[in-house]
Structures are given as structure tokens and as C-alpha cells.
Design a protein around this motif. Structure first.
Motif, PDB file in Angstrom:
ATOM      1  N   TRP A   4       3.906 -12.187  -2.801  1.00  0.00           N
ATOM      2  CA  TRP A   4       2.649 -11.450  -2.779  1.00  0.00           C
ATOM      3  C   TRP A   4       1.644 -12.119  -1.841  1.00  0.00           C
ATOM      4  O   TRP A   4       0.927 -11.453  -1.101  1.00  0.00           O
ATOM      5  CB  TRP A   4       2.087 -11.331  -4.194  1.00  0.00           C
ATOM      6  CG  TRP A   4       0.877 -10.479  -4.240  1.00  0.00           C
ATOM      7  CD1 TRP A   4      -0.384 -10.872  -4.544  1.00  0.00           C
ATOM      8  CD2 TRP A   4       0.802  -9.083  -3.966  1.00  0.00           C
ATOM      9  NE1 TRP A   4      -1.238  -9.797  -4.481  1.00  0.00           N
ATOM     10  CE2 TRP A   4      -0.536  -8.689  -4.119  1.00  0.00           C
ATOM     11  CE3 TRP A   4       1.738  -8.125  -3.599  1.00  0.00           C
ATOM     12  CZ2 TRP A   4      -0.974  -7.384  -3.923  1.00  0.00           C
ATOM     13  CZ3 TRP A   4       1.307  -6.817  -3.400  1.00  0.00           C
ATOM     14  CH2 TRP A   4      -0.025  -6.465  -3.562  1.00  0.00           C
ATOM     15  N   LYS A   8      -0.129 -10.241   1.485  1.00  0.00           N
ATOM     16  CA  LYS A   8      -1.575 -10.103   1.659  1.00  0.00           C
ATOM     17  C   LYS A   8      -2.043 -10.545   3.046  1.00  0.00           C
ATOM     18  O   LYS A   8      -3.076 -10.094   3.515  1.00  0.00           O
ATOM     19  CB  LYS A   8      -2.338 -10.883   0.587  1.00  0.00           C
ATOM     20  CG  LYS A   8      -2.206 -10.277  -0.782  1.00  0.00           C
ATOM     21  CD  LYS A   8      -3.164 -10.846  -1.799  1.00  0.00           C
ATOM     22  CE  LYS A   8      -3.249 -12.333  -1.832  1.00  0.00           C
ATOM     23  NZ  LYS A   8      -4.092 -12.872  -2.903  1.00  0.00           N
ATOM     24  N   LYS A  15       2.085  -4.207   6.674  1.00  0.00           N
ATOM     25  CA  LYS A  15       2.144  -3.772   5.277  1.00  0.00           C
ATOM     26  C   LYS A  15       2.810  -2.410   5.166  1.00  0.00           C
ATOM     27  O   LYS A  15       3.636  -2.183   4.272  1.00  0.00           O
ATOM     28  CB  LYS A  15       0.747  -3.725   4.673  1.00  0.00           C
ATOM     29  CG  LYS A  15       0.138  -5.085   4.424  1.00  0.00           C
ATOM     30  CD  LYS A  15      -1.263  -4.968   3.886  1.00  0.00           C
ATOM     31  CE  LYS A  15      -1.885  -6.326   3.653  1.00  0.00           C
ATOM     32  NZ  LYS A  15      -3.271  -6.240   3.185  1.00  0.00           N
ATOM     33  N   LEU A  19       6.258  -1.786   3.093  1.00  0.00           N
ATOM     34  CA  LEU A  19       6.339  -0.828   1.982  1.00  0.00           C
ATOM     35  C   LEU A  19       7.393   0.228   2.246  1.00  0.00           C
ATOM     36  O   LEU A  19       8.125   0.630   1.345  1.00  0.00           O
ATOM     37  CB  LEU A  19       4.982  -0.179   1.729  1.00  0.00           C
ATOM     38  CG  LEU A  19       3.965  -1.051   1.022  1.00  0.00           C
ATOM     39  CD1 LEU A  19       2.614  -0.354   0.962  1.00  0.00           C
ATOM     40  CD2 LEU A  19       4.437  -1.393  -0.386  1.00  0.00           C
ATOM     41  N   HIS A  44       5.047  -5.996  -8.053  1.00  0.00           N
ATOM     42  CA  HIS A  44       3.638  -5.679  -7.855  1.00  0.00           C
ATOM     43  C   HIS A  44       3.460  -4.213  -7.481  1.00  0.00           C
ATOM     44  O   HIS A  44       4.209  -3.680  -6.658  1.00  0.00           O
ATOM     45  CB  HIS A  44       3.045  -6.542  -6.740  1.00  0.00           C
ATOM     46  CG  HIS A  44       3.177  -7.999  -6.993  1.00  0.00           C
ATOM     47  ND1 HIS A  44       2.327  -8.683  -7.835  1.00  0.00           N
ATOM     48  CD2 HIS A  44       4.066  -8.911  -6.537  1.00  0.00           C
ATOM     49  CE1 HIS A  44       2.687  -9.952  -7.870  1.00  0.00           C
ATOM     50  NE2 HIS A  44       3.750 -10.110  -7.101  1.00  0.00           N
ATOM     51  N   TYR A  45       2.453  -3.586  -8.067  1.00  0.00           N
ATOM     52  CA  TYR A  45       2.088  -2.219  -7.702  1.00  0.00           C
ATOM     53  C   TYR A  45       1.040  -2.273  -6.598  1.00  0.00           C
ATOM     54  O   TYR A  45       0.122  -3.089  -6.628  1.00  0.00           O
ATOM     55  CB  TYR A  45       1.533  -1.455  -8.908  1.00  0.00           C
ATOM     56  CG  TYR A  45       2.607  -1.057  -9.876  1.00  0.00           C
ATOM     57  CD1 TYR A  45       3.379   0.083  -9.667  1.00  0.00           C
ATOM     58  CD2 TYR A  45       2.857  -1.828 -11.006  1.00  0.00           C
ATOM     59  CE1 TYR A  45       4.376   0.441 -10.563  1.00  0.00           C
ATOM     60  CE2 TYR A  45       3.852  -1.472 -11.911  1.00  0.00           C
ATOM     61  CZ  TYR A  45       4.602  -0.336 -11.683  1.00  0.00           C
ATOM     62  OH  TYR A  45       5.583   0.020 -12.563  1.00  0.00           O
ATOM     63  N   VAL A  46       1.205  -1.393  -5.617  1.00  0.00           N
ATOM     64  CA  VAL A  46       0.342  -1.351  -4.449  1.00  0.00           C
ATOM     65  C   VAL A  46      -0.131   0.077  -4.236  1.00  0.00           C
ATOM     66  O   VAL A  46       0.669   1.019  -4.329  1.00  0.00           O
ATOM     67  CB  VAL A  46       1.109  -1.843  -3.189  1.00  0.00           C
ATOM     68  CG1 VAL A  46       0.233  -1.797  -1.963  1.00  0.00           C
ATOM     69  CG2 VAL A  46       1.674  -3.230  -3.406  1.00  0.00           C
ATOM     70  N   GLU A  47      -1.420   0.234  -3.940  1.00  0.00           N
ATOM     71  CA  GLU A  47      -1.965   1.548  -3.643  1.00  0.00           C
ATOM     72  C   GLU A  47      -2.174   1.681  -2.134  1.00  0.00           C
ATOM     73  O   GLU A  47      -2.690   0.775  -1.489  1.00  0.00           O
ATOM     74  CB  GLU A  47      -3.308   1.758  -4.333  1.00  0.00           C
ATOM     75  CG  GLU A  47      -3.202   1.883  -5.833  1.00  0.00           C
ATOM     76  CD  GLU A  47      -4.552   2.080  -6.470  1.00  0.00           C
ATOM     77  OE1 GLU A  47      -4.723   3.108  -7.154  1.00  0.00           O
ATOM     78  OE2 GLU A  47      -5.432   1.210  -6.280  1.00  0.00           O
ATOM     79  N   ILE A  60      -4.602  -0.556   2.153  1.00  0.00           N
ATOM     80  CA  ILE A  60      -3.494  -0.881   1.264  1.00  0.00           C
ATOM     81  C   ILE A  60      -3.981  -2.030   0.397  1.00  0.00           C
ATOM     82  O   ILE A  60      -4.410  -3.061   0.915  1.00  0.00           O
ATOM     83  CB  ILE A  60      -2.220  -1.273   2.037  1.00  0.00           C
ATOM     84  CG1 ILE A  60      -1.730  -0.086   2.867  1.00  0.00           C
ATOM     85  CG2 ILE A  60      -1.137  -1.759   1.074  1.00  0.00           C
ATOM     86  CD1 ILE A  60      -0.525  -0.387   3.735  1.00  0.00           C
ATOM     87  N   PRO A  62      -3.724  -4.077  -3.764  1.00  0.00           N
ATOM     88  CA  PRO A  62      -3.032  -4.194  -5.052  1.00  0.00           C
ATOM     89  C   PRO A  62      -3.661  -3.231  -6.054  1.00  0.00           C
ATOM     90  O   PRO A  62      -4.849  -2.919  -5.973  1.00  0.00           O
ATOM     91  CB  PRO A  62      -3.263  -5.642  -5.466  1.00  0.00           C
ATOM     92  CG  PRO A  62      -4.430  -6.101  -4.670  1.00  0.00           C
ATOM     93  CD  PRO A  62      -4.460  -5.288  -3.419  1.00  0.00           C
TER      94      PRO A  62
END
Length: 82
Positions: A4, A8, A15, A19, A44-47, A60, A62
Motif C-alpha cells: 500500500w 500511494k 495507479k 488497478l 485494500h479498497y480503492v475508489e 484515486i 483509499p
């Protein structure tokens, strides 16, 4: 597996590529002017915030489990409680 901390530090383009290649799409919601795609990357969930008017990814980040957006996810799928 990518860490993670490493993810970042990536640029937005890196990114997106990571993804697409390593993440798992979970679902999408509409949130104001955005289509927000939720991905699972490792544990980890990512938006991913997509401005559909401009057809561009603007951010993008977390998943913020304390944000009011969570109700849209919980209404549709079962996410772990944070």
C-alpha cells in the motif's frame, strides 16, 4: 503483491495501470458529478473518481470508511465493517 505504501507513491497514470492489471472491480456508484468505481487491490479498497462529463479520472484514493458515501456501498453489496 504491491504494498500500500508503494501504491500511494505512484503517479495517477501508474495507479490506473496497476488497478487495471492487478485490481478487482467491485462496483460503481454515482456520487454528485462523479462515477466512483470501487476496486479491491490486495487487501485494500480503492475508489476511482471518474468525471463522466469530461471522461477523465480525477482522483484515486483509499476507501474512507467514515465517509457518508459508505451507505451507497452497503446498500448494494456486503463490505467488511471497518
Amino acid at each position: 503483491m504491491i504494498s500500500w505504501a508503494e501504491f500511494k507513491t505512484y503517479s495517477l497514470d501508474q495507479k490506473i495501470t496497476t488497478l487495471y492489471e492487478r485490481g478487482t472491480f467491485v462496483m460503481a456508484i454515482r456520487y454528485y458529478n462523479y462515477k466512483v468505481n470501487l476496486y479491491l487491490l490486495g487487501h485494500h479498497y480503492v475508489e476511482v473518481f471518474v468525471n463522466h462529463k469530461h471522461s477523465s479520472i480525477e482522483k484515486i484514493a483509499p476507501l474512507d470508511a467514515a465517509h457518508s458515501r459508505m451507505k451507497f456501498y452497503y446498500d448494494q453489496i456486503k463490505l467488511p465493517r471497518f
